[in-house]
Write a protein that holds these residues in place. Structure first.
Motif, PDB file in Angstrom:
ATOM      1  N   ASP A 166       0.810  -1.212   0.000  1.00 48.77           N
ATOM      2  CA  ASP A 166       0.000   0.000   0.000  1.00 48.77           C
ATOM      3  C   ASP A 166       0.848   1.269   0.000  1.00 48.77           C
ATOM      4  O   ASP A 166       0.790   2.092   0.913  1.00 48.77           O
ATOM      5  N   ASN A 167       1.663   1.400  -1.054  1.00 47.14           N
ATOM      6  CA  ASN A 167       2.401   2.618  -1.324  1.00 47.14           C
ATOM      7  C   ASN A 167       2.192   2.972  -2.799  1.00 47.14           C
ATOM      8  O   ASN A 167       1.183   2.584  -3.384  1.00 47.14           O
ATOM      9  N   ARG A 168       3.130   3.707  -3.369  1.00 45.79           N
ATOM     10  CA  ARG A 168       3.049   4.065  -4.788  1.00 45.79           C
ATOM     11  C   ARG A 168       4.329   3.652  -5.501  1.00 45.79           C
ATOM     12  O   ARG A 168       4.804   4.336  -6.398  1.00 45.79           O
ATOM     13  N   LEU A 169       4.862   2.505  -5.090  1.00 43.77           N
ATOM     14  CA  LEU A 169       6.097   2.001  -5.656  1.00 43.77           C
ATOM     15  C   LEU A 169       5.878   1.497  -7.078  1.00 43.77           C
ATOM     16  O   LEU A 169       4.800   0.996  -7.414  1.00 43.77           O
ATOM     17  N   SER A 170       6.905   1.617  -7.913  1.00 37.66           N
ATOM     18  CA  SER A 170       6.802   1.208  -9.313  1.00 37.66           C
ATOM     19  C   SER A 170       8.099   0.524  -9.735  1.00 37.66           C
ATOM     20  O   SER A 170       9.037   0.399  -8.951  1.00 37.66           O
ATOM     21  N   GLY A 171       8.122   0.079 -10.986  1.00 36.94           N
ATOM     22  CA  GLY A 171       9.294  -0.601 -11.502  1.00 36.94           C
ATOM     23  C   GLY A 171       9.275  -2.087 -11.193  1.00 36.94           C
ATOM     24  O   GLY A 171       8.354  -2.606 -10.554  1.00 36.94           O
ATOM     25  N   ASP A 172      10.291  -2.769 -11.665  1.00 36.85           N
ATOM     26  CA  ASP A 172      10.372  -4.220 -11.481  1.00 36.85           C
ATOM     27  C   ASP A 172      10.697  -4.583 -10.025  1.00 36.85           C
ATOM     28  O   ASP A 172      11.413  -3.859  -9.332  1.00 36.85           O
ATOM     29  N   ILE A 173      10.168  -5.714  -9.600  1.00 31.40           N
ATOM     30  CA  ILE A 173      10.540  -6.285  -8.309  1.00 31.40           C
ATOM     31  C   ILE A 173      11.978  -6.789  -8.429  1.00 31.40           C
ATOM     32  O   ILE A 173      12.274  -7.605  -9.303  1.00 31.40           O
TER      33      ILE A 173
END
Length: 212
Positions: A166-173
């Motif tokens: 529940d954040n706004r993280l993006s990009g590949d794991i």
């Protein structure tokens, strides 16, 4: 116990433990708590404290436990907390803290438990958190953190729980998370992440798909 914290407590310079948790204390944390330089444990959690987290807390260099969760604290997390090199547990969850996570928290070499969840923190996850080699629990969920998951978190090989939900993280794991072989709980949902979860974390993770 209700009302404000009596500033006179800041003159009890021989105190080693101060526990005022689970009351209805209001008002601010007295800045003169910075005088309590022998304090090893400070528990002010589960009250209704407001205002900023005083910079003076960063002078309490003998602290091993700092629990300020479940209050209404505002403002930024002071970078001075990075001076608390004996701190094992830092819990600031469920407040109204904002701004970036200070890079200086990566200096807390003794830290095993870091919980900053349920605030209004923004910015990116500091890659310096990858320095916390003894960390077992890292909980940053329920904030407004952006950017990528730092590959440096893969160096936290003692982690048992990693919660970035529940954040706004993006990009590949990052595939580097696959190095976290002690991980029992991995929460990455409710972000905008792409890619796959390392397959060896399948039983721990709350999301897929899983890498082949």
């Amino acid at each position: 116990m209700v009302g404000e914290i009596p500033p006179v407590l800041g003159y009890l310079t021989e105190l080693t433990v101060l526990n005022l948790s689970g009351n209805e204390l209001s008002g601010v944390i007295p800045p003169n708590f910075g005088n309590l330089t022998k304090l090893r444990e400070l528990y002010l959690n589960d009250n209704v404290l407001t205002g900023d987290l005083p910079l003076e807390v960063g002078t309490l260099t003998r602290l091993t436990q700092l629990w300020l969760d479940s209050n209404r604290l505002e403002g930024e997390i002071p970078s001075e907390l990075g001076n608390l090199d004996k701190l094992a547990r830092l819990n600031l969850q469920s407040n109204e803290l904002s701004g970036d996570i200070p890079n200086e928290l990566g200096n807390l070499a003794s830290l095993t438990n870091l919980n900053l969840s349920g605030n209004k923190l923004t910015g990116e996850i500091p890659l310096q958190l990858g320095n916390l080699s003894g960390l077992r629990i890292l909980v940053l969920s329920g904030n407004e953190l952006r950017g990528h998951i730092p590959i440096e978190l893969g160096d936290l090989t003692n982690l048992r729980e990693l919660n970035l939900h529940d954040n706004r993280l993006s990009g590949d794991i990052p595939l580097e998370l696959g190095k976290l072989t002690n991980l029992a709980r991995l929460f990455l949902g409710d972000n905008a992440l792409t890619g796959c979860v390392p397959s060896n974390l399948k039983e721990a993770s709350d999301i897929g798909p899983y890498c082949k």
